[in-house]
Design an enzyme around this catalytic site. Structure first.
Site, PDB file in Angstrom:
ATOM      1  N   HIS A 185      18.988  12.503  63.267  1.00 34.38           N
ATOM      2  CA  HIS A 185      19.994  13.539  63.097  1.00 34.38           C
ATOM      3  C   HIS A 185      21.379  12.948  63.329  1.00 34.38           C
ATOM      4  O   HIS A 185      21.576  12.106  64.216  1.00 34.38           O
ATOM      5  CB  HIS A 185      19.739  14.679  64.092  1.00 34.38           C
ATOM      6  CG  HIS A 185      20.437  15.944  63.733  1.00 34.38           C
ATOM      7  ND1 HIS A 185      21.770  16.142  63.974  1.00 34.38           N
ATOM      8  CD2 HIS A 185      19.981  17.086  63.149  1.00 34.38           C
ATOM      9  CE1 HIS A 185      22.121  17.348  63.569  1.00 34.38           C
ATOM     10  NE2 HIS A 185      21.054  17.947  63.058  1.00 34.38           N
ATOM     11  N   HIS A 186      22.348  13.389  62.522  1.00 33.53           N
ATOM     12  CA  HIS A 186      23.683  12.808  62.581  1.00 33.53           C
ATOM     13  C   HIS A 186      24.361  13.043  63.923  1.00 33.53           C
ATOM     14  O   HIS A 186      25.288  12.311  64.307  1.00 33.53           O
ATOM     15  CB  HIS A 186      24.554  13.392  61.455  1.00 33.53           C
ATOM     16  CG  HIS A 186      25.615  12.453  60.982  1.00 33.53           C
ATOM     17  ND1 HIS A 186      26.742  12.180  61.703  1.00 33.53           N
ATOM     18  CD2 HIS A 186      25.712  11.720  59.853  1.00 33.53           C
ATOM     19  CE1 HIS A 186      27.507  11.322  61.035  1.00 33.53           C
ATOM     20  NE2 HIS A 186      26.906  11.020  59.920  1.00 33.53           N
ATOM     21  N   SER A 187      23.910  14.023  64.687  1.00 33.32           N
ATOM     22  CA  SER A 187      24.498  14.258  66.003  1.00 33.32           C
ATOM     23  C   SER A 187      24.207  13.113  66.970  1.00 33.32           C
ATOM     24  O   SER A 187      24.873  12.976  68.009  1.00 33.32           O
ATOM     25  CB  SER A 187      23.981  15.575  66.600  1.00 33.32           C
ATOM     26  OG  SER A 187      22.574  15.544  66.748  1.00 33.32           O
TER      27      SER A 187
END
Length: 498
Positions: free
Chosen positions: A158-160
């Protein structure tokens, strides 16, 4: 350039980023509402998709043991993301069960089309969102011989967890040089070209300095005005590469093509440019060839020239480039972070935007594509566009709220055509927990773009990776052919000129 941002500003912008990452979907057609399990999810999930091929069959037990002693020690990769206040999220450490993260499907080694199967497999896993009930990553290991590797691995994150550059540094920190199993990979460091005058004339030095500052201020103002106009009304031309509303929720097709990095360096050295200048020129040339063919479908086949072709006039086609304002700390820092089990204070996403225009036109001289790309890049380098598009989010967030800030970001992306990145990889062969790497093919999906292109260098290779919505780009392999042919034509033109 060092950028100081107060803690309150950081928290405010992280709220905005969370609102962007979890922005409510835009309206889409009924056919788009049949896209699979993500259809029941009201959130947009931006996922980094790190594909790689190995030169040997993958031993899952060895990979799990390696992950347990490295990646799993990184706080973000061993934490859950849970709601805190409003749209804020916080990271909570948890026990990592690698059996839930390392996925090893039982495959038929004698299947007819292993390359097609791998392509379909990677495409199919994009239908499912990352499971938020466990740390936000997973690694798929496919022990299947393809044309370019003995086995394939796919890391979904996930980009987070971090931006593309940070995650690539983190992944490379889990590898070692094949020739020296105790040494981290060597990645070239980009150096800035000096803009200082070598003249001994004091007056001339002052003039150059003033002119440089004037250009910087002018370019930044123009870029900010273009950013604002794009966020409100300025849209790219509706070309076949533009995605329909809701394209961020559709299944993506990932394809890659390996070309010679030495060919790119040959052009770079002969034209006194950078590798980035060359790959941008190749991209402009390849997209022009591809779109000329698409616009000419159903017409009589004729040799296209600069003067006579199928392309509409004055196509506006721009790439949205997300720039991390916090520079990556690099492989060494990532490795130390995992050793100490502590996250760097500068880890994460604080993103600015660069809107990069591509000239879509056929050129009789292939070198014109590279010259035009260099002019565009030099112009963008002399601007604080990324910094100020990042800083502009704070007053919007303060006076209009999170939804307005998220809507602005969504408009910026949907009003452009594509996303682009060019990542520098290791100069020598590396191994992933004892498995020599044949190629690296990272990409991203979840953005409202139908077409994303990534360039990744590795040893003497340049890997071109496309992530496409097949409604917009039904023939991604043909687009790869156009990009590869464009590089060949540019190289041949350089050789002929020498």
């Amino acid at each position: 350039m060092d950028i100081h941002i107060d803690d309150q500003g950081v928290r405010s912008r992280m709220k905005t980023l969370k609102a962007i990452v979890t922005n409510k979907r835009c309206s889409s057609s009924s056919s788009r509402r049949e896209e699979g399990s993500r259809e029941n999810n009201n959130e947009t999930n931006i996922i980094v998709n790190g594909g790689h091929g190995t030169k040997t069959t993958i031993n899952p037990d060895v990979i799990k043991a390696g992950l347990a002693n490295s990646l799993v020690k990184h706080p973000r990769f061993s934490s859950l993301q849970v709601p805190s206040k409003g749209v804020e999220m916080k990271w909570v450490r948890t026990e990592v069960n690698l059996e839930n993260h390392v996925i090893v499907p039982d495959l038929d080694a004698n299947m007819d089309s292993p390359d097609k199967f791998v392509e379909d497999y990677i495409s199919n896993i994009t239908k499912n969102p990352i499971d938020m009930s466990k740390p936000l990553w997973e690694l798929h290991l496919l022990n299947l011989k393809t044309a370019e590797a003995e086995a394939v691995g796919v890391l979904r994150a996930h980009h987070s967890l971090g931006d593309g550059t940070s995650l690539m540094s983190l992944l490379l920190a889990c590898t070692r040089k094949t020739a020296d199993p105790n040494a981290l990979p060597t990645v070239p460091v980009m150096t800035k070209r000096s803009v200082c005058s070598k003249s001994s004339n004091r007056f001339w030095q002052i003039f150059v300095a003033i002119w440089t500052v004037f250009q910087l201020v002018r370019n930044t103002i123009v870029d900010i005005l273009m950013f604002i106009a794009t966020s409100i009304f300025l849209k790219d031309t509706e070309t076949p590469l533009k995605g329909a509303p809701g394209v961020e929720f559709t299944t993506k097709r990932f394809v890659h093509r390996i070309v010679s990095l030495d060919d790119i360096k040959l052009v770079k050295n002969a034209m006194n440019m950078t590798i980035n200048d060359v790959v941008l020129g190749v991209t402009a040339a390849g997209l022009s060839r591809y779109l000329n063919r698409r616009y000419g479908e159903g017409k009589k086949d004729e040799e296209a020239t600069e003067e006579k072709n199928n392309l509409p006039k004055d196509i506006r086609l721009r790439s949205n480039i997300l720039v991390n304002i916090r520079p990556s700390k690099g492989i060494q820092a990532s490795a130390k972070m995992m050793e100490k089990h502590k996250i760097d204070a500068n880890w994460g996403n604080l993103l600015g935007y660069v809107l990069l225009p591509f000239t879509i036109a056929l050129r009789n001289n292939p070198l014109d594509y590279v010259r035009e790309a260099k002019a565009t890049i030099d112009r963008k380098k002399n601007s604080y566009e990324a910094l100020y598009t990042f800083l502009i989010s704070e007053p919007i967030l303060k006076f209009f709220g999170i939804k307005a800030a998220a809507a602005l970001t969504h408009n910026i992306i949907t009003h452009t055509t594509m996303s682009f990145s060019n990542l520098i990889g290791p100069q020598e062969e590396i191994s992933f927990y004892g498995h020599p790497i044949a190629y690296l093919a990272p990409s991203t999906y979840g953005l409202p773009h139908a077409f994303i292109i990534n360039y990744q260098s590795y040893v003497n290779k340049m890997i071109i990776v496309l992530a496409v919505d097949q409604d917009a780009v039904p023939d991604p392999h043909q687009l790869c052919d156009d990009l590869e042919e464009s590089l060949k034509l540019i190289k041949d033109a350089v050789v002929a000129k020498c």
